[in-house]
Design an enzyme around this catalytic site. Sequence first.
Site, PDB file in Angstrom:
ATOM      1  N   CYS A 151       0.050   3.843   2.705  1.00 51.32           N
ATOM      2  CA  CYS A 151       0.526   3.340   4.007  1.00 51.32           C
ATOM      3  C   CYS A 151       1.997   3.682   4.197  1.00 51.32           C
ATOM      4  O   CYS A 151       2.420   4.089   5.288  1.00 51.32           O
ATOM      5  CB  CYS A 151       0.349   1.829   4.108  1.00 51.32           C
ATOM      6  SG  CYS A 151      -1.359   1.263   3.991  1.00 51.32           S
TER       7      CYS A 151
ATOM      8  N   CYS B 279       0.829  -1.211   0.000  1.00 53.17           N
ATOM      9  CA  CYS B 279       0.000   0.000   0.000  1.00 53.17           C
ATOM     10  C   CYS B 279       0.865   1.264   0.000  1.00 53.17           C
ATOM     11  O   CYS B 279       1.540   1.562   0.986  1.00 53.17           O
ATOM     12  CB  CYS B 279      -0.910  -0.033   1.228  1.00 53.17           C
ATOM     13  SG  CYS B 279      -1.759   1.500   1.586  1.00 53.17           S
TER      14      CYS B 279
END
Length: 161
Positions: free
Chosen positions: A89, A86
């Site tokens: 993230c 991600c």
Amino acid sequence: MAQKAVCRLAVIRSMMTRTSGTSTTGSVLQTNFIKPNQRLWLQQCSSYSSDQGSASIFNIQDSDDFKDRVLNSKIPSVVDFHAGWCAPCKMLAPRLEKAIEGTKGKVQLAKVDIDENTDLAIDYDVSSVPTVLAVKDGKIIDKFIGLQEAHSLKLFVENLY
């Protein structure tokens, strides 16, 4: 910092070895699988992040670890549900770490990889990443989803103490 470098080197060495090949250039670089006796040590090394010396930033290993270190903690916690694949993230992580470090131990950061802890992600209704929870006295008191600016994160963390 030195331990982090040693761990990185150990991970690289455990995955790559030089073997003699039939080519005229000499040795061939070949990828190997990690041996079972190296898994635990490499797991410990992979849990190091930029928070190397900080006890207030840690990775959650399983549901019991989450219960012990977050729900039963007297210190308020920010829980970062993330994934290695991600991109938001990866951008959020250093911002969160900086906000937590600014509390000087008043708030801790628990990192939960949803690919390794799917049960926790399901239990806390994580439908997208990053999802970040604020936990105090074992109860969720705030939550956000997605990438946030540094000043918003600072306010989010400060509301815990």
